[in-house]
Motif scaffolding. Structure first.
Motif, mmCIF file in Angstrom:
data_model
loop_
_atom_site.group_PDB
_atom_site.id
_atom_site.type_symbol
_atom_site.label_atom_id
_atom_site.label_comp_id
_atom_site.label_asym_id
_atom_site.label_seq_id
_atom_site.Cartn_x
_atom_site.Cartn_y
_atom_site.Cartn_z
ATOM 1 N N LEU A 111 42.111 24.123 45.224
ATOM 2 C CA LEU A 111 42.546 25.424 45.704
ATOM 3 C C LEU A 111 43.822 25.249 46.514
ATOM 4 O O LEU A 111 43.938 24.305 47.304
ATOM 5 N N ASN A 112 44.768 26.138 46.308
ATOM 6 C CA ASN A 112 46.033 26.108 47.052
ATOM 7 C C ASN A 112 46.296 27.479 47.658
ATOM 8 O O ASN A 112 46.170 28.490 46.979
ATOM 9 N N MET A 113 46.643 27.483 48.935
ATOM 10 C CA MET A 113 47.005 28.720 49.622
ATOM 11 C C MET A 113 48.441 28.591 50.088
ATOM 12 O O MET A 113 48.790 27.663 50.837
ATOM 13 N N LEU A 114 49.293 29.518 49.640
ATOM 14 C CA LEU A 114 50.719 29.450 49.958
ATOM 15 C C LEU A 114 51.124 30.610 50.856
ATOM 16 O O LEU A 114 50.862 31.770 50.533
ATOM 17 N N SER A 164 45.245 42.179 46.522
ATOM 18 C CA SER A 164 46.188 42.007 45.418
ATOM 19 C C SER A 164 47.279 41.003 45.772
ATOM 20 O O SER A 164 47.797 40.308 44.893
ATOM 21 N N TYR A 165 47.631 40.900 47.057
ATOM 22 C CA TYR A 165 48.616 39.898 47.470
ATOM 23 C C TYR A 165 48.018 38.490 47.361
ATOM 24 O O TYR A 165 48.708 37.538 47.025
ATOM 25 N N VAL A 166 46.737 38.367 47.677
ATOM 26 C CA VAL A 166 46.087 37.052 47.639
ATOM 27 C C VAL A 166 45.958 36.553 46.211
ATOM 28 O O VAL A 166 46.302 35.401 45.905
ATOM 29 N N ILE A 167 45.480 37.394 45.302
ATOM 30 C CA ILE A 167 45.234 36.953 43.917
ATOM 31 C C ILE A 167 46.420 37.208 43.003
ATOM 32 O O ILE A 167 46.461 36.723 41.884
ATOM 33 N N ALA A 209 35.618 32.487 38.954
ATOM 34 C CA ALA A 209 35.532 33.939 38.811
ATOM 35 C C ALA A 209 35.207 34.597 40.151
ATOM 36 O O ALA A 209 35.753 35.647 40.496
ATOM 37 N N LEU A 210 34.317 33.966 40.911
ATOM 38 C CA LEU A 210 33.955 34.507 42.219
ATOM 39 C C LEU A 210 35.102 34.380 43.217
ATOM 40 O O LEU A 210 35.277 35.244 44.083
ATOM 41 N N LEU A 211 35.876 33.310 43.072
ATOM 42 C CA LEU A 211 36.918 33.004 44.040
ATOM 43 C C LEU A 211 37.890 34.159 44.246
ATOM 44 O O LEU A 211 38.257 34.480 45.379
ATOM 45 N N LYS A 212 38.289 34.800 43.167
ATOM 46 C CA LYS A 212 39.295 35.855 43.249
ATOM 47 C C LYS A 212 38.692 37.256 43.281
ATOM 48 O O LYS A 212 39.416 38.248 43.190
ATOM 49 N N GLY A 232 54.741 42.537 40.062
ATOM 50 C CA GLY A 232 55.583 41.375 40.324
ATOM 51 C C GLY A 232 55.198 40.597 41.561
ATOM 52 O O GLY A 232 56.055 39.943 42.175
ATOM 53 N N ARG A 233 53.928 40.637 41.941
ATOM 54 C CA ARG A 233 53.478 39.901 43.119
ATOM 55 C C ARG A 233 52.926 38.552 42.704
ATOM 56 O O ARG A 233 51.971 38.474 41.942
ATOM 57 N N LYS A 234 53.529 37.510 43.229
ATOM 58 C CA LYS A 234 53.042 36.165 42.962
ATOM 59 C C LYS A 234 51.832 35.886 43.841
ATOM 60 O O LYS A 234 51.810 36.230 45.012
ATOM 61 N N ALA A 235 50.825 35.277 43.268
ATOM 62 C CA ALA A 235 49.583 35.023 43.994
ATOM 63 C C ALA A 235 49.794 34.043 45.144
ATOM 64 O O ALA A 235 50.471 33.029 44.985
#
Length: 363
Positions: free
Chosen positions: A204-207, A177-180, A105-108, A186-189
């Motif tokens: 955790l994955n960062m793309l 909003s782009y990150v999460i 919950a904190l992550l995002k 229609g924005r993919k996290a």
């Protein structure tokens, strides 16, 4: 007996007719499909063109992965420690429910992500705020020039979020909003997370389109998350320890001052003083003794509070950090062709068979 046998033969005959009709109907459908193969091809073409376009315009995405685990069990002595602290007037120090769901919950949350956005990092040899790197990475300047002129040329120039103006807050929320991700727009996290219920390990994955950005952003995000989570988990215990520690320091200073006053008094009188002076000495000695006892008590409280603080402190243990090189995402030409043929072929066949069924029904 004579009537039952004909009935069984009749049922068997009817079943044979039904099976024969089914086979004939399937043959009709097959000949219809074969005769109208060009229609199936016409259905396949648009899907084939789209999938080929998607293949040749595929953008490589670098997926940085980080795994960690949390000791989500309360300290073994939490219950006994709480009752022990109660005897010293330090009740209310209890264990927290440390778990991965809280961290997810904190992550995002904007609190964690925005602190990364306004942190500086060197990517591709250019040191700047993560926010500015994201603006370039997502090509937002071109979008703002056309759709949001008031943000044209915007860049982050400071990290003091509390003093941000409206434009800075707008971009900060946009990048968050782009990150999460934002399903409405229609924005993919860019950030994905997964919790293993069996092992208690979070992944955790960062793309992103840049390998170095994915790695550094994810590392900074994890550091912010773990630090904030630990600090908030032991906030009550930390406040209690700070209060007791400050009280111990104050009593120690006061005790040292009283001891110094007593030593000074005795040096001046050198053992030769009247009853009035003796009374002063007795009072100074009593004060030193009283302060010494109080100090010893507070030191004991401080040790217990420190033990409770360490006992309740969650342990965030990193397992694997993302390292380069990262294999970028790939697009398979053969897979895209097969998918296009399957989808187009199914829709074309459905159209042809449906058309024949309607024609037969109207004939």
């Amino acid at each position: 007996m004579s009537e039952a046998a004909p009935r069984q033969d009749e049922e068997l005959y009817n079943d044979e007719i039904s099976l024969k009709e089914l086979i004939l109907k399937l043959k009709e459908f097959w000949f219809e499909l074969w005769k109208n193969w060009y229609l199936i091809f016409l259905f396949v073409v648009p899907f084939l063109v789209y999938n080929l376009y998607k293949h040749y315009t595929h953008i490589k995405i670098y997926n940085a992965e980080l795994t960690f685990m949390v000791n989500d069990e309360e300290g073994g002595g939490a219950g006994g420690m709480a009752s022990m602290l109660g005897t010293f007037g330090l009740g209310g120090i209890g264990g927290g429910d440390y778990n991965l769901e809280k961290m997810l919950a904190l992550l995002k949350s904007r609190k964690i992500v925005q602190n990364v956005i306004v942190t500086r990092a060197s990517i591709d040899g250019r040191e700047d705020y993560f926010g500015n790197h994201m603006i370039d990475l997502l090509e937002l300047q071109d979008e703002w020039d056309e759709e949001t002129p008031e943000l044209s040329g915007f860049t982050f120039v400071r990290d003091s979020i509390d003093g941000f103006n409206e434009a800075e807050n707008t971009v900060l929320k946009l990048l968050h909003s782009y990150v999460i991700g934002n399903s409405e727009k229609g924005r993919k996290a860019m950030l994905e997370s997964l919790i293993s219920e069996e092992t208690g390990i979070m992944t955790l994955n960062m793309l992103s389109e840049k390998q170095e950005f994915s790695i550094k952003f994810l590392e900074r995000l994890y550091n912010n998350l773990s630090e904030y989570y630990v600090d908030k988990s032991i906030e009550k215990q930390q406040k209690t320890f700070d209060i007791v520690s400050a009280k111990a320091d104050s009593l120690e200073t006061e005790m040292r001052s009283a001891e110094y006053s007593l030593a000074t008094f005795m040096d001046k009188n050198r053992g030769l003083y009247n009853r009035k002076d003796q009374l002063t000495q007795f009072r100074l000695e009593a004060k030193v003794k009283m302060l010494g006892a109080a100090y010893a008590k507070v030191v004991e409280q401080k040790e217990i509070a420190e033990f409770s603080l360490n006992d309740q402190k969650p342990i965030v243990q990193i397992i694997d950090l993302p390292i380069s090189p990262i294999e970028p995402s790939k697009s398979s030409l053969i897979k895209n062709i097969i998918i296009a043929c399957l989808i187009g072929g199914f829709l074309g066949s459905f159209f042809i068979i449906g058309r024949k069924i309607i024609r037969d029904a109207l004939a």
